[in-house]
Design a protein around this motif. Structure first.
Motif, PDB file in Angstrom:
ATOM      1  N   ILE B 237     -12.065  11.165   5.534  1.00 49.55           N
ATOM      2  CA  ILE B 237     -10.942  11.200   6.465  1.00 49.55           C
ATOM      3  C   ILE B 237     -11.467  10.954   7.875  1.00 49.55           C
ATOM      4  N   ASP B 238     -10.987   9.904   8.539  1.00 54.21           N
ATOM      5  CA  ASP B 238     -11.310   9.698   9.954  1.00 54.21           C
ATOM      6  C   ASP B 238     -10.123   9.017  10.628  1.00 54.21           C
ATOM      7  N   VAL B 239     -10.259   8.718  11.895  1.00 56.08           N
ATOM      8  CA  VAL B 239      -9.105   8.190  12.638  1.00 56.08           C
ATOM      9  C   VAL B 239      -8.660   6.818  12.147  1.00 56.08           C
ATOM     10  N   ARG B 240      -9.578   6.088  11.470  1.00 56.77           N
ATOM     11  CA  ARG B 240      -9.192   4.754  11.011  1.00 56.77           C
ATOM     12  C   ARG B 240      -8.429   4.776   9.688  1.00 56.77           C
ATOM     13  N   MET B 241      -8.369   5.936   9.071  1.00 57.69           N
ATOM     14  CA  MET B 241      -7.778   6.009   7.738  1.00 57.69           C
ATOM     15  C   MET B 241      -6.324   5.493   7.685  1.00 57.69           C
ATOM     16  N   PRO B 242      -5.450   5.916   8.611  1.00 58.82           N
ATOM     17  CA  PRO B 242      -4.070   5.421   8.546  1.00 58.82           C
ATOM     18  C   PRO B 242      -3.988   3.896   8.666  1.00 58.82           C
ATOM     19  N   ASP B 243      -4.825   3.292   9.495  1.00 61.60           N
ATOM     20  CA  ASP B 243      -4.807   1.830   9.628  1.00 61.60           C
ATOM     21  C   ASP B 243      -5.247   1.152   8.338  1.00 61.60           C
ATOM     22  N   ARG B 244      -6.268   1.691   7.725  1.00 60.96           N
ATOM     23  CA  ARG B 244      -6.748   1.097   6.477  1.00 60.96           C
ATOM     24  C   ARG B 244      -5.696   1.253   5.390  1.00 60.96           C
ATOM     25  N   PHE B 245      -5.084   2.425   5.373  1.00 62.04           N
ATOM     26  CA  PHE B 245      -4.020   2.697   4.405  1.00 62.04           C
ATOM     27  C   PHE B 245      -2.883   1.684   4.571  1.00 62.04           C
ATOM     28  N   CYS B 246      -2.498   1.453   5.825  1.00 63.00           N
ATOM     29  CA  CYS B 246      -1.440   0.480   6.142  1.00 63.00           C
ATOM     30  C   CYS B 246      -1.781  -0.888   5.551  1.00 63.00           C
ATOM     31  N   GLU B 247      -3.027  -1.324   5.731  1.00 55.39           N
ATOM     32  CA  GLU B 247      -3.447  -2.636   5.207  1.00 55.39           C
ATOM     33  C   GLU B 247      -3.414  -2.665   3.680  1.00 55.39           C
ATOM     34  N   TRP B 248      -3.922  -1.598   3.057  1.00 53.10           N
ATOM     35  CA  TRP B 248      -3.925  -1.549   1.575  1.00 53.10           C
ATOM     36  C   TRP B 248      -2.512  -1.627   1.026  1.00 53.10           C
ATOM     37  N   VAL B 249      -1.597  -0.849   1.666  1.00 50.92           N
ATOM     38  CA  VAL B 249      -0.210  -0.832   1.175  1.00 50.92           C
ATOM     39  C   VAL B 249       0.398  -2.225   1.315  1.00 50.92           C
ATOM     40  N   ARG B 250       0.170  -2.838   2.497  1.00 49.20           N
ATOM     41  CA  ARG B 250       0.745  -4.168   2.717  1.00 49.20           C
ATOM     42  C   ARG B 250       0.217  -5.171   1.700  1.00 49.20           C
ATOM     43  N   SER B 251      -1.071  -5.095   1.420  1.00 51.19           N
ATOM     44  CA  SER B 251      -1.619  -6.116   0.532  1.00 51.19           C
ATOM     45  C   SER B 251      -1.273  -5.861  -0.937  1.00 51.19           C
ATOM     46  N   SER B 252      -0.663  -4.707  -1.220  1.00 52.06           N
ATOM     47  CA  SER B 252      -0.311  -4.492  -2.627  1.00 52.06           C
ATOM     48  C   SER B 252       1.155  -4.815  -2.931  1.00 52.06           C
ATOM     49  N   VAL B 253       1.897  -5.301  -1.951  1.00 52.80           N
ATOM     50  CA  VAL B 253       3.297  -5.688  -2.242  1.00 52.80           C
ATOM     51  C   VAL B 253       3.567  -7.122  -1.798  1.00 52.80           C
ATOM     52  N   SER B 254       4.494  -7.786  -2.470  1.00 51.57           N
ATOM     53  CA  SER B 254       4.938  -9.114  -2.016  1.00 51.57           C
ATOM     54  C   SER B 254       6.452  -9.226  -2.181  1.00 51.57           C
ATOM     55  N   PRO B 255       7.188  -8.602  -1.249  1.00 51.48           N
ATOM     56  CA  PRO B 255       8.649  -8.560  -1.364  1.00 51.48           C
ATOM     57  C   PRO B 255       9.294  -9.941  -1.166  1.00 51.48           C
ATOM     58  N   ASN B 256      10.441 -10.138  -1.806  1.00 54.32           N
ATOM     59  CA  ASN B 256      11.220 -11.361  -1.620  1.00 54.32           C
ATOM     60  C   ASN B 256      12.108 -11.241  -0.382  1.00 54.32           C
ATOM     61  N   SER B 257      12.526 -12.380   0.123  1.00 56.84           N
ATOM     62  CA  SER B 257      13.505 -12.381   1.212  1.00 56.84           C
ATOM     63  C   SER B 257      14.898 -12.303   0.609  1.00 56.84           C
ATOM     64  N   ASP B 258      15.802 -11.625   1.309  1.00 55.16           N
ATOM     65  CA  ASP B 258      17.201 -11.640   0.890  1.00 55.16           C
ATOM     66  C   ASP B 258      18.078 -11.584   2.129  1.00 55.16           C
ATOM     67  N   LEU B 259      19.371 -11.418   1.883  1.00 54.03           N
ATOM     68  CA  LEU B 259      20.369 -11.353   2.939  1.00 54.03           C
ATOM     69  C   LEU B 259      20.026 -10.340   4.028  1.00 54.03           C
ATOM     70  N   HIS B 260      19.405  -9.225   3.610  1.00 54.65           N
ATOM     71  CA  HIS B 260      19.228  -8.111   4.535  1.00 54.65           C
ATOM     72  C   HIS B 260      17.959  -8.212   5.376  1.00 54.65           C
ATOM     73  N   ALA B 261      16.910  -8.801   4.825  1.00 57.64           N
ATOM     74  CA  ALA B 261      15.657  -8.903   5.568  1.00 57.64           C
ATOM     75  C   ALA B 261      14.732  -9.906   4.878  1.00 57.64           C
ATOM     76  N   SER B 262      13.855 -10.496   5.665  1.00 57.40           N
ATOM     77  CA  SER B 262      12.870 -11.404   5.070  1.00 57.40           C
ATOM     78  C   SER B 262      11.789 -10.589   4.372  1.00 57.40           C
ATOM     79  N   GLY B 263      11.131 -11.221   3.414  1.00 58.19           N
ATOM     80  CA  GLY B 263      10.057 -10.535   2.707  1.00 58.19           C
ATOM     81  C   GLY B 263       8.951 -10.118   3.663  1.00 58.19           C
ATOM     82  N   GLU B 264       8.677 -10.995   4.622  1.00 60.69           N
ATOM     83  CA  GLU B 264       7.614 -10.716   5.584  1.00 60.69           C
ATOM     84  C   GLU B 264       7.930  -9.469   6.411  1.00 60.69           C
ATOM     85  N   TYR B 265       9.215  -9.360   6.806  1.00 60.97           N
ATOM     86  CA  TYR B 265       9.611  -8.201   7.597  1.00 60.97           C
ATOM     87  C   TYR B 265       9.486  -6.916   6.771  1.00 60.97           C
TER      88      TYR B 265
END
Ligand code: FAD
Ligand code: FES
Ligand code: FES
Lengths: 159, 289
Positions: B237-265
């Motif tokens: 556990i260190d101060v960089r943990m939340p940032d690394r977690f953010c990257e891991w979570v992002r790289s484990s999903v690939s959402p589609n775009s729809d009416l409500h929001a783009s996949g990228e968003y």
């Protein structure tokens, strides 16, 4: 196929036979019982205009079948008060100019009644969260929030 | 009168409900809270010949502690879960998520069995079933069987049930964790989520001993991110943990775009929520149940 529906609405008991099971509670209240205070907007659960109390809990009457109300107690906006004796929430809607065209008002009042029973409503954020399922195209919501805030404060004073 | 004609049956037991479904020969439909089914009937997108109303089966409505699990009956209303002290103390993430489920009048009617069966990819309770690794007990003509949540949700709005099967109860094993967060962003409070994340952890001497991470709004079903959970337990556990977690979570999903929001968003949003969530979970020092 038809069914019998026996239901108490605003304290009055009704026994209605020959009800089609596909009849929505909203249409039953308006067309069968002539209680047109309950308004119908979207008929798919989004606008909240058709909200009534069923055994004390607010429900969408457009997402409830009349036959499901069998044996229950319903309160509609007609049951809250009369023009001469408005209830606390109705009085606050009048005081705070909480309605313009009035289309959303029955749903706002019935939702407000249930919110006042279930939540402390200590902040405007909480009131707005509570009203998130009711659409108003006129007021911009400010005065509706003010009316409910004031009703909640009165309730606290009298508690 | 909006829905098309149907026969209405209100059985008094699960056995009788299964019988009715069998007799309907694939043309039957279960009615629980009606908060997803009635809109479909009103639009005539669903036209069942027989509607089987479960609301008279009282034994389907309960919340109880059973060993190391909380078990919830399929007909238990969203409102009852929202206000249950047992859920608040044993399944606090679910308790927090309930505020985000629709609006008051819908929570008064909607049921957990209906929500899970409807399997909306942006609904909170299916996500909670994944998060807690819930087990669903279902009853059909051949008796009862148990299905793990990860096998239950097959696709958007699609579960794995046979036409004559009924969800009876859902078991949620209680995790022994000390920090937890539920984060969600929707366009309007109470609407279906654009993205949501749930995180809960148990801290050990030097790092995280056990972690749970689930997300929704970013795939056709809710997701449990087990890889990310494992990686959280592997680093200090260190101060960089939340940032690394953010990257891991992002790289484990690939959402589609729809009416409500783009996949990228959605992907960006989920990462931000993840970062925020882990910071909060780490800050809770065992005082958050
Ligand atoms: C305006 C609006 C906003 C909403 N917002 C949200 C939201 O933000 N988050 C959210 O999670 N939900 C939301 N909902 C949906 C709500 O939570 C529903 O209650 C839920 O999806 C379905 O539960 P129900 O009990 O009403 O099921 P029903 O509508 O009665 O049934 C849904 C489906 O499940 C089947 N079914 C029901 N019970 C069983 C069972 N025991 N076994 C097998 N199959 C069964 C039915 O046959 C049907 O196909 C919203 C609904 C509306 C109208
Ligand atoms: S008419 Fe029932 S919610 Fe709009
Ligand atoms: S007062 Fe006109 S819709 Fe609300």
């Amino acid at each position: 196929m038809t069914v019998n529906v026996s239901v108490t609405v605003n304290g009055m008991r009704h026994e209605i036979s020959g009800v089609e099971p596909r009849l929505l509670l909203s249409d039953f209240l308006r067309d069968t019982l002539g209680l047109t205070g309950t308004h119908v907007g979207c008929e798919h659960g989004v606008c909240g205009a058709c909200t009534v109390l069923m055994d004390g809990h607010s429900v969408r009457s457009c997402l409830t079948l009349a036959v499901q109300a069998n044996g229950s107690e319903i309160t509609t906006v007609e049951g809250l008060g009369t023009p001469e004796t408005l209830n606390v929430l109705q009085t606050q809607f009048r005081e705070h100019h909480g309605l313009q065209c009035g289309f959303c008002t029955p749903g706002m009042l019935m939702t407000g009644e249930d919110l006042l029973r279930k939540y402390p409503l200590a902040t405007d954020e909480e009131i707005r969260e509570g009203l998130s399922g009711n659409l108003c195209r006129c007021t911009g919501y400010q005065n509706i929030v003010a009316a409910i805030r004031s009703a909640a404060a009165l309730r606290r004073e009298n508690a | 009168m909006k829905p098309a004609r149907f026969e209405y049956v209100a059985p008094a037991s699960v056995d009788a409900a299964v019988e009715t479904l069998l007799a309907a020969n694939g043309e039957g439909k279960l009615l629980a809270g009606g908060q997803s089914l009635l809109p479909l009937l009103n639009f005539r997108m669903a036209r069942p010949a027989v509607l089987v109303d479960l609301n008279g089966i009282k034994e389907l409505s309960f919340i109880e502690l059973r060993g190391e699990s909380v078990v919830i009956g399929a007909l238990t209303r969203h409102r009852e879960i929202e206000h249950s002290p047992l859920i608040a103390s044993r399944l606090p993430v679910m308790s927090a998520a309930m505020r985000h489920v629709a609006h008051l009048a819908i929570r008064n009617r909607g049921t957990i069995g209906g929500s899970l069966s409807h399997a909306d990819p942006a609904a909170e309770l299916p996500m909670m079933a994944m998060f807690y690794a819930a087990r669903l007990t279902v009853q059909g003509p051949a008796g009862r069987r148990t299905i793990a949540a990860k096998d239950f949700f097959v696709d958007a709005l699609t579960n794995c049930l046979e036409p004559e099967e009924i969800v009876v109860e859902i078991e949620f094993p209680i995790p022994q964790h000390d920090g937890w967060v539920f984060e969600e962003v929707a366009r309007r409070f109470g609407d279906f989520a654009l993205a949501s994340i749930a995180v809960s952890i148990r801290r050990g001497q030097s790092g995280i001993e056990d972690a749970r991470v689930a997300a929704m709004g970013v795939a056709d079903t809710p997701l449990r991110l087990e890889d990310v959970e494992r990686r959280l337990c592997e680093i200090e556990i260190d101060v960089r943990m939340p940032d690394r977690f953010c990257e891991w979570v992002r790289s484990s999903v690939s959402p589609n775009s729809d009416l409500h929001a783009s996949g990228e968003y959605r992907k960006h949003l989920l990462g931000e929520l993840a970062r925020r969530a882990l910071k909060t979970a780490l800050a809770a020092k065992g005082d958050r149940r």
